[in-house]
Scaffold this motif. Structure first.
Motif, short mmCIF file in Angstrom:
data_model
loop_
_atom_site.label_atom_id
_atom_site.label_comp_id
_atom_site.label_asym_id
_atom_site.label_seq_id
_atom_site.Cartn_x
_atom_site.Cartn_y
_atom_site.Cartn_z
N ALA A 1 48.50 45.08 45.69
CA ALA A 1 48.18 43.75 46.21
C ALA A 1 46.87 43.27 45.61
O ALA A 1 45.96 44.07 45.35
CB ALA A 1 48.06 43.80 47.73
N VAL A 2 46.77 41.96 45.37
CA VAL A 2 45.52 41.38 44.92
C VAL A 2 44.45 41.68 45.98
O VAL A 2 44.70 41.59 47.18
CB VAL A 2 45.68 39.86 44.69
N GLY A 3 43.29 42.10 45.52
CA GLY A 3 42.21 42.46 46.43
C GLY A 3 42.12 43.95 46.70
O GLY A 3 41.16 44.42 47.30
N THR A 4 43.13 44.72 46.26
CA THR A 4 43.13 46.16 46.45
C THR A 4 42.07 46.80 45.57
O THR A 4 41.96 46.49 44.39
CB THR A 4 44.52 46.76 46.09
N SER A 5 41.31 47.72 46.14
CA SER A 5 40.37 48.51 45.34
C SER A 5 41.14 49.71 44.79
O SER A 5 41.84 50.40 45.54
CB SER A 5 39.21 49.00 46.20
N VAL A 6 41.03 49.91 43.48
CA VAL A 6 41.68 51.05 42.85
C VAL A 6 40.60 51.97 42.30
O VAL A 6 39.53 51.53 41.91
CB VAL A 6 42.67 50.62 41.74
N GLU A 7 40.91 53.26 42.29
CA GLU A 7 39.94 54.26 41.86
C GLU A 7 40.47 54.97 40.62
O GLU A 7 41.65 55.31 40.54
CB GLU A 7 39.73 55.26 43.00
N LYS A 8 39.59 55.19 39.67
CA LYS A 8 39.96 55.84 38.42
C LYS A 8 40.75 57.12 38.70
O LYS A 8 40.34 57.96 39.50
CB LYS A 8 38.71 56.17 37.61
N GLU B 1 38.66 46.31 41.25
CA GLU B 1 39.45 45.59 42.24
C GLU B 1 40.52 44.77 41.54
O GLU B 1 40.24 44.08 40.56
CB GLU B 1 38.54 44.66 43.06
N VAL B 2 41.74 44.83 42.06
CA VAL B 2 42.86 44.08 41.50
C VAL B 2 42.63 42.59 41.75
O VAL B 2 42.41 42.17 42.89
CB VAL B 2 44.20 44.54 42.11
N THR B 3 42.67 41.80 40.68
CA THR B 3 42.45 40.36 40.79
C THR B 3 43.72 39.54 40.55
O THR B 3 43.79 38.38 40.93
CB THR B 3 41.37 39.89 39.79
N GLU B 4 44.71 40.16 39.91
CA GLU B 4 45.96 39.45 39.59
C GLU B 4 47.03 40.48 39.30
O GLU B 4 46.74 41.55 38.78
CB GLU B 4 45.71 38.58 38.34
N VAL B 5 48.28 40.16 39.65
CA VAL B 5 49.41 40.99 39.27
C VAL B 5 50.35 40.15 38.43
O VAL B 5 50.29 38.93 38.45
CB VAL B 5 50.14 41.59 40.49
N GLY C 1 54.65 42.81 29.46
CA GLY C 1 55.00 43.74 30.53
C GLY C 1 53.79 44.38 31.21
O GLY C 1 53.92 45.43 31.82
N TRP C 2 52.64 43.73 31.12
CA TRP C 2 51.43 44.25 31.80
C TRP C 2 51.64 44.29 33.30
O TRP C 2 52.48 43.58 33.84
CB TRP C 2 50.19 43.42 31.43
N PHE C 3 50.88 45.13 34.00
CA PHE C 3 51.05 45.33 35.44
C PHE C 3 50.06 44.51 36.26
O PHE C 3 50.46 43.77 37.14
CB PHE C 3 50.88 46.81 35.79
N PHE C 4 48.76 44.70 36.02
CA PHE C 4 47.77 44.00 36.82
C PHE C 4 46.47 43.81 36.05
O PHE C 4 46.23 44.47 35.05
CB PHE C 4 47.50 44.71 38.16
N LYS C 5 45.67 42.87 36.55
CA LYS C 5 44.32 42.65 36.04
C LYS C 5 43.35 43.07 37.12
O LYS C 5 43.65 42.99 38.31
CB LYS C 5 44.11 41.18 35.67
#
Length: 123
Positions: free
Chosen positions: A41-48, A71-75, A94-98
């Motif tokens: 989801a946009v706004g999700t914090s992702v960790e390496k 942090e995910v800014t766009e899918v 075919g990119w996943f997210f920004k």
């Protein structure tokens, strides 16, 4: 724009403080026909190194890991309607997210295109 690769077969394009993430052509070829993509989801914090998305093929489901922390800014909305874009254009449309780049120092541990090509050749 600079492109980096992980040993889990994700790619990341860095443009300023924004990064675009997807899976490599090698990864999609190993998975086979992609039938579903679960994006964060946009706004999700992702960790390496932690799972950020899921890709399902006719063969298996596989996690897509965050190459860096941010942090995910766009899918990519096109993947919902056409998950096969991951097969036809894995390193393009075919990119996943920004995401934002939380720590640019994490990019130093990733491979450039030449190193990734060598890595795949030795698998």
């Amino acid at each position: 724009m600079t492109r980096y690769f992980t040993d889990e077969h994700e790619w990341i394009d860095v443009d300023g403080d924004v990064a675009t993430v997807g899976i490599t052509d090698y990864a999609q070829s190993q998975l086979g026909d992609i039938v579903f993509v679960e994006l964060p989801a946009v706004g999700t914090s992702v960790e390496k190194g932690k799972d950020a998305a899921v890709v399902e093929s006719v063969k298996a489901a596989s996690d897509v890991y965050a190459p860096i922390t941010g942090e995910v800014t766009e899918v990519n909305p096109a993947l919902e309607a056409d998950p096969a874009l991951v097969n036809s254009a894995p390193e393009g449309d075919g990119w996943f997210f920004k995401m934002t780049i939380g720590d640019s120092g994490q990019l130093e541990g990733l491979m450039d295109a030449a190193a990734y090509k060598d890595f795949v050749a030795n698998l």
